[in-house]
Design a protein around this motif. Sequence first.
Motif, short mmCIF file in Angstrom:
data_model
loop_
_atom_site.label_atom_id
_atom_site.label_comp_id
_atom_site.label_asym_id
_atom_site.label_seq_id
_atom_site.Cartn_x
_atom_site.Cartn_y
_atom_site.Cartn_z
N UNK A 183 31.86 43.15 44.99
CA UNK A 183 33.40 42.96 43.77
C UNK A 183 33.55 44.02 43.31
N UNK A 184 34.86 44.55 42.89
CA UNK A 184 35.65 45.39 42.78
C UNK A 184 36.70 44.83 41.80
N UNK A 185 37.57 45.73 41.15
CA UNK A 185 38.37 45.88 40.26
C UNK A 185 39.42 46.83 40.77
N UNK B 29 27.44 37.43 38.70
CA UNK B 29 26.81 36.46 39.94
C UNK B 29 26.31 36.71 40.79
N UNK B 30 24.99 38.86 40.86
CA UNK B 30 24.51 38.68 41.84
C UNK B 30 24.88 39.37 42.93
N UNK B 31 26.57 39.71 43.05
CA UNK B 31 26.93 40.77 43.77
C UNK B 31 26.98 42.18 43.92
N UNK B 32 27.40 42.57 45.18
CA UNK B 32 26.91 44.08 45.24
C UNK B 32 28.15 45.14 44.39
N UNK B 33 28.90 45.92 43.85
CA UNK B 33 29.64 46.39 43.34
C UNK B 33 30.50 47.51 43.51
N UNK B 34 31.60 48.07 43.38
CA UNK B 34 31.73 49.31 43.87
C UNK B 34 32.19 50.25 42.33
#
Length: 266
Positions: free
Chosen positions: A200-202, A217-222
């Motif tokens: 997930x990223x914004x 939520x335990x997702x990857x990030x950028x």
Amino acid sequence: MSGTGVSGAGGGGRAGARVLQVALNGSRDAADGAAVPLSPGDLARSALEAVAAGAGEVLVHPRTPCGRESLSPRVVGPLLEEMRGAGVRVPLTVPAGVAAEPDPAGRLERVRSWTVLPDRAAVPFAEPGARELAAALLERGVAVDAVVPLGGGAGPEPLARFLEWAAPEPARVRLVAELAEADPALVAGLRWLPPVPVVLYGREDAAWPVLRLAVRCGAGARIGVAQVLRLPDGRPARSNAELVAAALDLRDGAATGTATGTAGSR
């Protein structure tokens, strides 16, 4: 895991749910300040610093000397060789979208002509020809980040297009969701995903709130200057490495309940 609905979309290793990818440059240029690396040498140094700060992957936009994004093997290959020759040992991702080549057939031709391959390629599923392009990349041995926008006026078509795609190698595919805002409802529907890793990223004002949501939520990030030029406390970031350090401070702080929102020393 929280109740955001992405807990079942995990994965192991660097492509797994907890990966932190640094986005080195994106659409930024010299007008955006000294934190933006421009030349291949600058990009390689920025990548090395970001990896030393804790980034597990690197996303880099190859550009011609005049600054235009490109999928040409004469641009992509030398940049990848520069970065690997400088000692960048984590997976390297390049984008394969309209900004670099507007014509869908042209994008296919370009990726099929690459002589030096990235580890992954980001394919925007909001753009025409995404499934064909993703399949061509997998055929070449390049893993695929299927980029899907969520919220902010983005319709359901990109996500539906991804879900309808019968990926020939699902183990080498990852969903990268660009969230317009850090709304858990935007990712709640991802519970119906096949078992693929999720990142997930914004962008800009959404960058840090979405990163916090990814942590929850335990997702990857950028994170990186491609997404945001300021630290969580509003100070201008001096480098991609400083943004990565701040992101890891937030992640570590969330785990202990003591997030500071600043870039500590690492």
